[in-house]
Design an enzyme around this catalytic site. Structure first.
Site, PDB file in Angstrom:
ATOM      1  CE  LYS A 179     -30.002  52.123  -9.361  1.00  0.00           C
ATOM      2  NZ  LYS A 179     -30.407  50.753  -9.293  1.00  0.00           N
TER       3      LYS A 179
HETATM    4  C1  LIG Z   1     -29.611  49.416  -9.098  1.00  0.00           C
HETATM    5  C2  LIG Z   1     -30.395  48.186  -8.823  1.00  0.00           C
HETATM    6  C3  LIG Z   1     -29.904  47.176  -7.986  1.00  0.00           C
HETATM    7  C4  LIG Z   1     -28.515  47.139  -7.448  1.00  0.00           C
HETATM    8  O1  LIG Z   1     -28.061  48.262  -6.819  1.00  0.00           O
HETATM    9  P1  LIG Z   1     -26.483  48.595  -6.749  1.00  0.00           P
HETATM   10  O2  LIG Z   1     -26.446  49.723  -5.791  1.00  0.00           O
HETATM   11  O3  LIG Z   1     -26.057  48.973  -8.127  1.00  0.00           O
HETATM   12  O4  LIG Z   1     -25.785  47.383  -6.248  1.00  0.00           O
HETATM   13  C5  LIG Z   1     -30.734  46.098  -7.710  1.00  0.00           C
HETATM   14  N1  LIG Z   1     -31.967  45.989  -8.249  1.00  0.00           N
HETATM   15  C6  LIG Z   1     -32.457  46.927  -9.077  1.00  0.00           C
HETATM   16  C7  LIG Z   1     -33.833  46.761  -9.622  1.00  0.00           C
HETATM   17  C8  LIG Z   1     -31.675  48.041  -9.407  1.00  0.00           C
HETATM   18  O5  LIG Z   1     -32.167  48.956 -10.259  1.00  0.00           O
END
Ligand SMILES: *Cc1c(COP(=O)(O)O)cnc(C)c1O
Length: 358
Positions: A179
């Site tokens: 991210k």
């Molecule tokens: C990464 C992501 C999640 C989940 O996050 P995690 O930290 O991997 O549990 C949920 N929704 C979207 C759109 C994402 O890109």
């Protein structure tokens, strides 16, 4: 090899982790509190609640808003699986509405037709770093008395008419390594509503309002101080990271040819968690092969819309057609856009795509 994602961990993060390890406060402690306060400020909200992941942030956010069995939550099928799975975890049902093919986000014009007496929430996803079209979504939510849960897991510091992602309802963020900023694993919930924030904290820690008194069901969805220390150091770099992503994206869009480049409508700050192009004429998979042969990492986010995932069709009986989401799944490729790319990397990506498409 040019990678599709690359976490940028510097001396600040390393030093901060060592300080936590030396402090003796390893679990949810002072760093978590400091990270929550800084994150709330970044979003322009009153409260932030740190969690163990983006998925647990979504799960808690739904529960804290009273969502559970018998309820329906309207969302998009063109997203990561945890958006919809978090609704299932509560016992509620995700109801999918097709996307706007230009922005890849939920199409507000199709939301009202999906509302039933069971609908309790709208869960827009600010996909790829672009905030969904919130003005009409907020209007619909207000008219039908629905809550807004934002899946802002890909849109740290993205903005819509000057207002930041995560500040339109109950916001949820992921801090996974790919991210825009990371805490290794981690998540954050944002809200201006003190009661929702308190509910989130209670659910995060075993349903406990008073130590060892449990009046409701909760979980252990806490963040550790080790993760918070990394996240806090990363948060200081978010503006700089996003500026580099935006600059890289603009350079790509200026020079790529033969593909459809991403759009940021007027008034929205796209923070390019992903730089996602459409490849016309059924040439997507061949372009992927060509990129891989040339050592350029790329990704397909996402190859299957959630309403077509086997668990949803076979186990849950979903049988709907959402043509714009399905078409996007067949045409998209995400190219590297992260802050660690060099000018040579960007030029190589452009030459490789244009050479194939031209
Ligand atoms: C990464 C992501 C999640 C989940 O996050 P995690 O930290 O991997 O549990 C949920 N929704 C979207 C759109 C994402 O890109």
């Amino acid at each position: 090899m040019i990678s599709i994602a690359k976490p940028l961990i510097g001396d600040e993060e390393k030093q901060a982790v060592l300080e936590v390890l030396d402090s003796g406060m390893l679990a949810q402690g002072p760093r978590v509190k400091a990270f929550e306060e800084a994150f709330a400020e970044m979003c322009g909200v009153e409260h932030a609640v740190a969690t163990s992941s983006g998925t647990t942030a979504l799960h808690i956010a739904l529960l804290a808003n009273g969502i559970g069995p018998g309820h329906e939550v309207i969302t998009t099928p063109f997203t990561f699986i945890s958006t919809a799975n978090s609704v299932l975890f509560t016992g509620a049902k995700p109801v999918f509405v097709d996307i706007d093919p230009v922005t890849f986000n939920i199409d507000p014009a199709q939301i009202e037709a999906a509302i039933t007496p069971q609908t309790k929430a709208i869960m827009p996803v600010h996909l790829f770093g672009l905030v969904a079209d919130m003005a009409p979504i907020l209007e619909i939510a207000d008219k039908h008395d629905l809550v807004i849960i934002e899946d802002a897991c890909q849109s740290h510091a993205a903005a819509y008419k000057g207002q930041r992602a995560g500040s339109f309802g109950t916001g949820t963020f992921s801090l996974y390594p790919t991210k825009n900023i990371t805490s290794a694993e981690g998540g954050m919930i944002t809200t201006d509503d003190e009661e929702i924030a308190t509910n989130c904290r209670v659910i995060r820690q075993h349903g406990m309002r008073r130590r060892y008194y449990h009046d409701e069901l909760g979980f252990n969805f806490r963040m550790t101080d080790v993760h918070a220390a990394i996240g806090l150091a990363q948060l200081q770099k978010l503006e700089q990271f996003n500026a580099a992503r935006i600059k890289n994206a603009h350079y790509l869009s200026e020079h790529l040819a033969g593909v459809i480049t991403p759009v940021a409508p007027e008034g929205r700050t796209h923070v390019f968690h992903q730089y996602t192009i459409r490849v016309p004429d059924g040439r997507r998979d061949d372009l992927i092969d060509h990129l891989r042969k040339n050592d350029i990492g790329c990704g397909v986010y996402y190859p299957v819309p959630i309403h077509k995932q086997t668990f949803y069709t076979k186990e849950l009986g979903y049988d709907v057609s959402l043509p714009d989401a399905e078409k996007a799944c067949e045409e998209v490729i995400s190219l590297p856009v992260h802050p660690a790319l060099s000018q040579d990397d960007l030029d190589k990506i452009i030459e490789t795509v244009n050479g194939f498409m031209g």
